[in-house]
Design a protein around this motif. Sequence first.
Motif, PDB file in Angstrom:
ATOM      1  N   ALA A 110      14.719  -3.904  -1.877  1.00 23.27           N
ATOM      2  CA  ALA A 110      15.051  -5.332  -1.930  1.00 23.27           C
ATOM      3  C   ALA A 110      15.609  -5.810  -0.601  1.00 23.27           C
ATOM      4  CB  ALA A 110      16.061  -5.593  -3.049  1.00 23.27           C
ATOM      5  N   THR A 111      16.264  -4.907   0.154  1.00 27.18           N
ATOM      6  CA  THR A 111      16.813  -5.330   1.434  1.00 27.18           C
ATOM      7  C   THR A 111      15.862  -5.011   2.594  1.00 27.18           C
ATOM      8  OG1 THR A 111      17.978  -3.232   1.621  1.00 27.18           O
ATOM      9  CG2 THR A 111      19.208  -5.061   0.708  1.00 27.18           C
ATOM     10  N   ALA A 112      14.749  -4.347   2.295  1.00 25.69           N
ATOM     11  CA  ALA A 112      13.793  -3.982   3.346  1.00 25.69           C
ATOM     12  C   ALA A 112      12.915  -5.194   3.677  1.00 25.69           C
ATOM     13  CB  ALA A 112      12.931  -2.815   2.878  1.00 25.69           C
ATOM     14  N   PRO A 113      12.279  -5.166   4.848  1.00 28.07           N
ATOM     15  CA  PRO A 113      11.455  -6.315   5.234  1.00 28.07           C
ATOM     16  C   PRO A 113      10.101  -6.342   4.530  1.00 28.07           C
ATOM     17  CG  PRO A 113      11.374  -4.650   6.941  1.00 28.07           C
ATOM     18  CD  PRO A 113      12.330  -4.154   5.906  1.00 28.07           C
ATOM     19  N   ASN A 139       9.483  11.561   2.457  1.00 27.12           N
ATOM     20  CA  ASN A 139      10.483  10.550   2.130  1.00 27.12           C
ATOM     21  C   ASN A 139      10.766   9.665   3.336  1.00 27.12           C
ATOM     22  OD1 ASN A 139      11.646  10.439  -0.560  1.00 27.12           O
ATOM     23  ND2 ASN A 139      12.123  12.600  -0.282  1.00 27.12           N
ATOM     24  N   LEU A 140      11.004  10.314   4.477  1.00 25.98           N
ATOM     25  CA  LEU A 140      11.332   9.537   5.673  1.00 25.98           C
ATOM     26  C   LEU A 140      10.130   8.721   6.127  1.00 25.98           C
ATOM     27  CD1 LEU A 140      13.570  12.035   7.652  1.00 25.98           C
ATOM     28  CD2 LEU A 140      14.247  10.097   6.243  1.00 25.98           C
ATOM     29  N   ALA A 141       8.924   9.302   5.990  1.00 25.59           N
ATOM     30  CA  ALA A 141       7.728   8.569   6.412  1.00 25.59           C
ATOM     31  C   ALA A 141       7.558   7.296   5.596  1.00 25.59           C
ATOM     32  CB  ALA A 141       6.487   9.455   6.273  1.00 25.59           C
ATOM     33  N   PHE A 142       7.886   7.364   4.301  1.00 20.82           N
ATOM     34  CA  PHE A 142       7.774   6.178   3.452  1.00 20.82           C
ATOM     35  C   PHE A 142       8.675   5.066   3.969  1.00 20.82           C
ATOM     36  CE2 PHE A 142       9.564   3.750  -0.141  1.00 20.82           C
ATOM     37  CZ  PHE A 142       8.426   3.064  -0.513  1.00 20.82           C
ATOM     38  N   TRP A 143       9.939   5.411   4.234  1.00 19.23           N
ATOM     39  CA  TRP A 143      10.884   4.361   4.656  1.00 19.23           C
ATOM     40  C   TRP A 143      10.574   3.879   6.063  1.00 19.23           C
ATOM     41  CZ3 TRP A 143      13.118   1.680   1.197  1.00 19.23           C
ATOM     42  CH2 TRP A 143      13.411   2.262  -0.042  1.00 19.23           C
ATOM     43  N   ALA A 144      10.087   4.789   6.926  1.00 16.98           N
ATOM     44  CA  ALA A 144       9.676   4.344   8.261  1.00 16.98           C
ATOM     45  C   ALA A 144       8.533   3.345   8.136  1.00 16.98           C
ATOM     46  CB  ALA A 144       9.252   5.543   9.107  1.00 16.98           C
ATOM     47  N   GLY A 145       7.622   3.624   7.198  1.00 18.71           N
ATOM     48  CA  GLY A 145       6.495   2.712   6.992  1.00 18.71           C
ATOM     49  C   GLY A 145       6.951   1.369   6.462  1.00 18.71           C
ATOM     50  N   ILE A 146       7.868   1.400   5.510  1.00 19.72           N
ATOM     51  CA  ILE A 146       8.376   0.154   4.929  1.00 19.72           C
ATOM     52  C   ILE A 146       9.036  -0.701   6.010  1.00 19.72           C
ATOM     53  CG2 ILE A 146      10.213  -0.759   3.426  1.00 19.72           C
ATOM     54  CD1 ILE A 146       7.856   0.008   1.811  1.00 19.72           C
ATOM     55  N   HIS A 147       9.779  -0.048   6.917  1.00 22.02           N
ATOM     56  CA  HIS A 147      10.472  -0.805   7.955  1.00 22.02           C
ATOM     57  C   HIS A 147       9.614  -0.989   9.202  1.00 22.02           C
ATOM     58  CE1 HIS A 147      14.488  -1.288   6.221  1.00 22.02           C
ATOM     59  NE2 HIS A 147      14.239  -0.166   5.591  1.00 22.02           N
ATOM     60  N   GLY A 148       8.414  -0.423   9.191  1.00 21.70           N
ATOM     61  CA  GLY A 148       7.525  -0.570  10.340  1.00 21.70           C
ATOM     62  C   GLY A 148       8.067   0.087  11.592  1.00 21.70           C
ATOM     63  N   THR A 149       8.742   1.208  11.435  1.00 20.31           N
ATOM     64  CA  THR A 149       9.285   1.907  12.598  1.00 20.31           C
ATOM     65  C   THR A 149       8.728   3.316  12.660  1.00 20.31           C
ATOM     66  OG1 THR A 149      11.163   2.668  11.314  1.00 20.31           O
ATOM     67  CG2 THR A 149      11.459   0.621  12.545  1.00 20.31           C
ATOM     68  N   GLY A 150       9.162   4.090  13.663  1.00 17.20           N
ATOM     69  CA  GLY A 150       8.751   5.487  13.761  1.00 17.20           C
ATOM     70  C   GLY A 150       9.988   6.342  13.996  1.00 17.20           C
ATOM     71  N   LEU A 203      18.790   5.897   7.743  1.00 21.12           N
ATOM     72  CA  LEU A 203      19.370   4.784   8.486  1.00 21.12           C
ATOM     73  C   LEU A 203      18.747   4.640   9.872  1.00 21.12           C
ATOM     74  CD1 LEU A 203      23.104   5.333   7.598  1.00 21.12           C
ATOM     75  CD2 LEU A 203      21.696   3.407   6.899  1.00 21.12           C
ATOM     76  N   LEU A 204      18.450   5.807  10.490  1.00 22.11           N
ATOM     77  CA  LEU A 204      17.887   5.773  11.844  1.00 22.11           C
ATOM     78  C   LEU A 204      16.518   5.117  11.850  1.00 22.11           C
ATOM     79  CD1 LEU A 204      18.920   9.316  13.027  1.00 22.11           C
ATOM     80  CD2 LEU A 204      19.574   7.176  14.124  1.00 22.11           C
ATOM     81  N   LEU A 205      15.820   5.164  10.683  1.00 19.88           N
ATOM     82  CA  LEU A 205      14.450   4.652  10.627  1.00 19.88           C
ATOM     83  C   LEU A 205      14.402   3.160  10.339  1.00 19.88           C
ATOM     84  CD1 LEU A 205      12.982   7.545   8.524  1.00 19.88           C
ATOM     85  CD2 LEU A 205      12.827   7.236  10.982  1.00 19.88           C
ATOM     86  N   THR A 206      15.538   2.573   9.950  1.00 16.80           N
ATOM     87  CA  THR A 206      15.493   1.155   9.620  1.00 16.80           C
ATOM     88  C   THR A 206      15.398   0.306  10.882  1.00 16.80           C
ATOM     89  OG1 THR A 206      17.893   0.987   9.667  1.00 16.80           O
ATOM     90  CG2 THR A 206      16.883   1.474   7.549  1.00 16.80           C
ATOM     91  N   GLY A 207      15.872   0.849  12.007  1.00 17.67           N
ATOM     92  CA  GLY A 207      15.833   0.073  13.249  1.00 17.67           C
ATOM     93  C   GLY A 207      16.749  -1.132  13.216  1.00 17.67           C
ATOM     94  N   ARG A 208      17.726  -1.109  12.320  1.00 16.41           N
ATOM     95  CA  ARG A 208      18.606  -2.276  12.199  1.00 16.41           C
ATOM     96  C   ARG A 208      19.954  -2.003  12.870  1.00 16.41           C
ATOM     97  NH1 ARG A 208      17.276  -4.417   6.092  1.00 16.41           N
ATOM     98  NH2 ARG A 208      15.265  -5.320   6.652  1.00 16.41           N
ATOM     99  N   PRO A 209      20.557  -3.031  13.457  1.00 17.03           N
ATOM    100  CA  PRO A 209      21.766  -2.814  14.260  1.00 17.03           C
ATOM    101  C   PRO A 209      23.042  -2.584  13.442  1.00 17.03           C
ATOM    102  CG  PRO A 209      21.135  -5.127  14.331  1.00 17.03           C
ATOM    103  CD  PRO A 209      20.053  -4.404  13.591  1.00 17.03           C
ATOM    104  N   GLY A 223       0.819  -1.205   0.000  1.00 16.25           N
ATOM    105  CA  GLY A 223       0.000   0.000   0.000  1.00 16.25           C
ATOM    106  C   GLY A 223       0.854   1.256   0.000  1.00 16.25           C
ATOM    107  N   ARG A 224       1.966   1.194   0.754  1.00 19.98           N
ATOM    108  CA  ARG A 224       2.844   2.370   0.834  1.00 19.98           C
ATOM    109  C   ARG A 224       3.501   2.664  -0.506  1.00 19.98           C
ATOM    110  NH1 ARG A 224       3.043   3.305   6.230  1.00 19.98           N
ATOM    111  NH2 ARG A 224       2.541   1.440   7.406  1.00 19.98           N
ATOM    112  N   VAL A 225       3.878   1.578  -1.203  1.00 16.79           N
ATOM    113  CA  VAL A 225       4.489   1.772  -2.528  1.00 16.79           C
ATOM    114  C   VAL A 225       3.483   2.422  -3.470  1.00 16.79           C
ATOM    115  CG1 VAL A 225       5.494   0.603  -4.521  1.00 16.79           C
ATOM    116  CG2 VAL A 225       6.065  -0.166  -2.212  1.00 16.79           C
ATOM    117  N   ILE A 226       2.233   1.930  -3.426  1.00 18.19           N
ATOM    118  CA  ILE A 226       1.190   2.505  -4.282  1.00 18.19           C
ATOM    119  C   ILE A 226       0.997   3.979  -3.955  1.00 18.19           C
ATOM    120  CG2 ILE A 226      -1.250   2.390  -4.921  1.00 18.19           C
ATOM    121  CD1 ILE A 226      -1.188  -0.567  -4.184  1.00 18.19           C
TER     122      ILE A 226
END
Lengths: 218, 207, 242
Positions: A81-84, B87-98, B133-139, A2-5
Amino acid sequence: MGRVIARDLRLAFRAGGGFGLGLAFYLILTVLVPFGVGPAGAELARIAPGILWVGALLACLLSLDRLFALDREDGALDLLATAPVPLEGVALGKAVAHWLTTGLPLSLAAPGLGVLLNLPWPGHLWLGLSLLLGTPALSLIGAFGAALTVGLKRGGLLLSLLVLPLYVPTLIFGADVARRGAEGMALGAPLALLAAVSAGCLALLPFAAAGALRINLR
Amino acid sequence: MNAPPLVLDGVAVARGGVPVLEGVTVRADPGTALILRGPNGAGKTTLLRTIAGLQAPIAGEIAPGPDQVAYGAHADGMKGGLTVAENLAFWAGIHGTGGIGEALDAFGLARLSERAAQHLSAGQARRLGLARLLLTGRPVWLLDEPTVSLDAEGVGLFGQVVRAHLGRGGIAAIATHVDLGIAGVPLDLAGFRARSVPAEGALAWDV
Amino acid sequence: MSIWSYANPAKFMATTRRLTPALGALAALCLVVGLVWGFFFTPDDYRQGATVKIIYLHVPSALMAINGWLMMLVASLVWLVRRHHVSALAARAAAPVGITMTLIALVTGAVWGQPMWGTWWAWDPRLTSFLILFLFYLGYIALWEAIEDPDTAADLTSVLCLVGSVFALLSRYAVNFWNQGLHQGASLSLDAEENVADVFYFPLLVSMAGFVLLFVALVLMRTRTEIRARRLHALRLRERMA
């Protein structure tokens, strides 16, 4: 997904050209046809469903080469591609966004353009419906072709060469629905087959597209 | 953050079918930085892409898996048509973080949050890419020449962010030519230049 | 010994070194016998006259046009599943041969159709299907040519071949449907096999065997070339290393 859309839609709106270009192309193509075949109403009415289907198909093709290429250039595809998130979902999301910005507006515009080509009345309805049902397949097939050619510098022409033969079944069934609709014939069979093609594409092609993307990202 | 150590064991990587590095063995424990050094073409980017899971190593083992790793490349996936915050909101959403607000503050981008990314200066755009990077929540962070086009203030902010990340038990592998003021384990890639025959040759093409 | 041992390039090259010319010679023999027999020693058809004799080129080439694609499909699957390089190269080698067969089938079809139907081209389901097959071959070859890295090219063309096969099959049925939709029952039918008498049948069989052998010999020859090209590629990479 949904986010990609949502992101792609927002980008398409902001960039302006996203919607308008395909529609303008469709309009111009439709306007040019009578100059090529002559103004006789009966002649135009006979070929209108086919012309409007082929025109929609070509308009769909216009924006395909940028579908993944932009995300590839700015690195977003690597990061996705590297995202969950599953790449299949990303591919499907991009295809859906492509349909919402091209297939859907084309389907809605087609009945109006039918007037220009003297399409008989119930035909408008069936033309719009057949495009609504068939353009998702066009977007999905296009996403697969775009995924295959995303790594190439000038993939646009190759993309057309790969995608157009794959469009044949959709075009045949879709244009047949529109033609039968315009002539007032029974159209259950092509309508069902058109829906089946779209459903099959929806079920299978996101996987093929994601597979091609993975190969290209290596 | 409770991260496993970053371990490379006998890793060999190839670029365009040509092996560039082999036998890379190194370990970085949580809270430490790995500073990758080496001349252009030494294979820094290729190694980072391999750790990120974007390409497979031709030999060796890498731990942890790509799902623990955030890759910060020059191509940072930011869309010019979207605002900084979007932009940041998109990646935060993709990674499920805030934590978008914190990320903006960390890189001094808060007052630019409503500006379209295409109207940022090169340095501001770089900060935005790093803020992701901060939004990925990855170590594990992989950073490829992160300070290019950053001004002194930007480099300072970036150093702070990385040190804070390490302080939380994170790991960073940084390919850089400048001194970032981050203490870390140096890894000079010049010592791992691949010398063996290309993988292609091993396929018995001698016919 | 397992069949997969032939997937080793060295073993493949050693086996085909003698086999290829032998198959080529056998193909030439079958083609000469089949075509001479067919062209000069069979009677004219009572309805079609001497034009019927183009069947000895048309039917075998059409057969190999389809079988060529099937071979590519199988080779692509073998590559995707078992990663045998020779398989991918054989698929690549088959494509130009297959597209040539398709072209021969189309051209001989047109030459045959002109006196029979009074037109070089009709949108008959069979003709149309072959035209679409031609386009599929074209796209497949173009994709191979466009991608630099050989393994990436092999992967992507295999995926295209798989998806393309599904769509080619779908197109075949769609085209049948479409033509009936237009003409309400095909008025031009080209079912030659069904009314072929024995006197035409045996030379046809011989020339079909000739085309099969020719196809196999050409594909082996081209695969050998592709393997050598890969070796050159490997040598160049090795040179860049040094």
